[in-house]
Structures are given as structure tokens and as C-alpha cells.
Write a protein that holds these residues in place. Structure first.
Motif, PDB file in Angstrom:
ATOM      1  N   PRO A 119       0.717  -1.312  -0.017  1.00  0.00           N
ATOM      2  CA  PRO A 119       0.204  -0.108   0.184  1.00  0.00           C
ATOM      3  C   PRO A 119       0.852   1.266   0.089  1.00  0.00           C
ATOM      4  N   ASP A 120       0.486   2.261  -0.531  1.00  0.00           N
ATOM      5  CA  ASP A 120       1.086   3.574  -0.707  1.00  0.00           C
ATOM      6  C   ASP A 120       1.536   4.112   0.566  1.00  0.00           C
ATOM      7  N   ASP A 121       0.914   4.067   1.570  1.00  0.00           N
ATOM      8  CA  ASP A 121       1.172   4.850   2.716  1.00  0.00           C
ATOM      9  C   ASP A 121       2.153   4.125   3.394  1.00  0.00           C
ATOM     10  N   VAL A 122       2.389   2.928   3.089  1.00  0.00           N
ATOM     11  CA  VAL A 122       3.343   1.929   3.757  1.00  0.00           C
ATOM     12  C   VAL A 122       4.744   2.108   2.819  1.00  0.00           C
ATOM     13  N   ARG A 123       4.520   2.233   1.548  1.00  0.00           N
ATOM     14  CA  ARG A 123       5.650   2.681   0.558  1.00  0.00           C
ATOM     15  C   ARG A 123       6.324   3.754   0.689  1.00  0.00           C
ATOM     16  N   TYR A 124       5.559   4.976   0.893  1.00  0.00           N
ATOM     17  CA  TYR A 124       5.908   6.289   0.964  1.00  0.00           C
ATOM     18  C   TYR A 124       6.098   6.998   2.336  1.00  0.00           C
ATOM     19  N   GLY A 125       5.163   6.401   3.189  1.00  0.00           N
ATOM     20  CA  GLY A 125       5.199   7.223   4.580  1.00  0.00           C
ATOM     21  C   GLY A 125       5.882   6.248   5.636  1.00  0.00           C
ATOM     22  N   ASN A 126       5.868   5.115   5.551  1.00  0.00           N
ATOM     23  CA  ASN A 126       6.504   4.191   6.632  1.00  0.00           C
ATOM     24  C   ASN A 126       7.902   4.586   6.913  1.00  0.00           C
ATOM     25  N   ARG A 127       8.628   5.080   6.173  1.00  0.00           N
ATOM     26  CA  ARG A 127      10.110   5.168   6.194  1.00  0.00           C
ATOM     27  C   ARG A 127      10.259   6.587   7.064  1.00  0.00           C
ATOM     28  N   THR A 129       7.824   7.874   9.195  1.00  0.00           N
ATOM     29  CA  THR A 129       6.848   8.024  10.428  1.00  0.00           C
ATOM     30  C   THR A 129       7.455   6.867  11.459  1.00  0.00           C
ATOM     31  N   CYS A 130       8.470   5.944  11.117  1.00  0.00           N
ATOM     32  CA  CYS A 130       8.987   5.242  12.159  1.00  0.00           C
ATOM     33  C   CYS A 130      10.257   6.018  12.726  1.00  0.00           C
TER      34      CYS A 130
END
Length: 138
Positions: A119-127, A129-130
Motif C-alpha cells: 500500500p502507498d502509505d506504507v511505501r511512501y510514509g513508513n520510512r 513515520t517510524c
């Protein structure tokens, strides 16, 4: 798998074979049976009536090639440029196409890997937000 000249005879031409060629079939049958059993095992005898006729037919085709061309080690030829590729495999009884068909028939080959997109929010945002605040990612 137990292969005998009698099981292979319906698949071989000319029918019946001359005595010299019949002796070759009798000698090569256990070798091909061992190779097929080593690769396919219980898939040969699986099913209600067993799959042995399919494997016996493939074994007969391999033996027929050896009978027809006993000294051939040519794997591929081309006319333009006159190139010839020789096989160096001593026990190359089956072509890759035949093995692929037997693999497909027995269910032992044809493994495919299917990737699903993240999913896009994992692909683009996960890096981002963690990471702790103030960190630049390194």
C-alpha cells in the motif's frame, strides 16, 4: 518404477525391434526408470490407475532417440554461421521441454512467485513515520 522391454515395446518403432536393439532397450530401461523414479518418485504411481503409462512413454521416447542416433551428442545446430553445440551431459536422456511437460503433469514444476504491491502509505510514509524526531534517516 519398474520398466521392462515389454512395457516399452508398444511405444518403440519398428515393432518388433531387431534383437540387437531389443537388448539395448533391456539394458537401458532400468537406467531410465531409476532417473525418472529419482526425480518424480511417488508421482509415477499416484492417481487411481497410476501415471506410469505417461512416464513409460517418455522413457520409450528417450530410448528411441538413443537407438536412432547412438553416437549423437549434438544439442543444437544452426545453418547461418554453421555452428554446432555439443552436449557434455552423459545422462542427458530427456530434453528440457520433455522434463517441463513431465514436471507440469506430475505437479512438481512450474513454481511461480506473485508479488503484490505494498500500500502507498506504507511505501511512501513508513520510512519517515517510524524514525525518531530530528533524525534524518541515517
Amino acid at each position: 518404477m519398474q520398466l521392462t522391454a515389454e512395457k516399452l515395446q508398444p511405444f518403440l518403432l519398428p515393432n518388433p525391434l531387431p534383437d540387437a536393439k531389443q537388448r539395448l532397450v533391456s539394458a537401458w530401461a532400468p537406467v531410465v526408470a531409476l532417473l525418472l523414479t529419482k526425480r518424480y518418485g511417488h508421482a509415477i504411481t499416484a492417481g487411481d490407475e497410476g501415471n506410469e503409462p505417461v512416464f513409460a512413454s517418455a522413457a520409450a521416447d528417450a530410448i528411441q532417440r538413443r537407438i536412432d542416433r547412438p553416437n549423437s551428442t549434438v544439442a543444437a545446430q544452426s545453418v547461418n554461421g554453421a555452428s554446432v553445440t555439443y552436449t557434455t551431459i552423459l545422462l542427458a536422456w530427456f530434453s528440457p521441454t520433455e522434463l517441463a511437460q513431465l514436471d507440469s503433469f506430475s505437479g512438481t514444476g512450474g513454481i511461480r512467485t506473485i508479488r503484490t504491491p505494498v500500500p502507498d502509505d506504507v511505501r511512501y510514509g513508513n520510512r519517515f513515520t517510524c524514525m525518531p524526531e530530528g533524525s534524518n534517516g541515517f
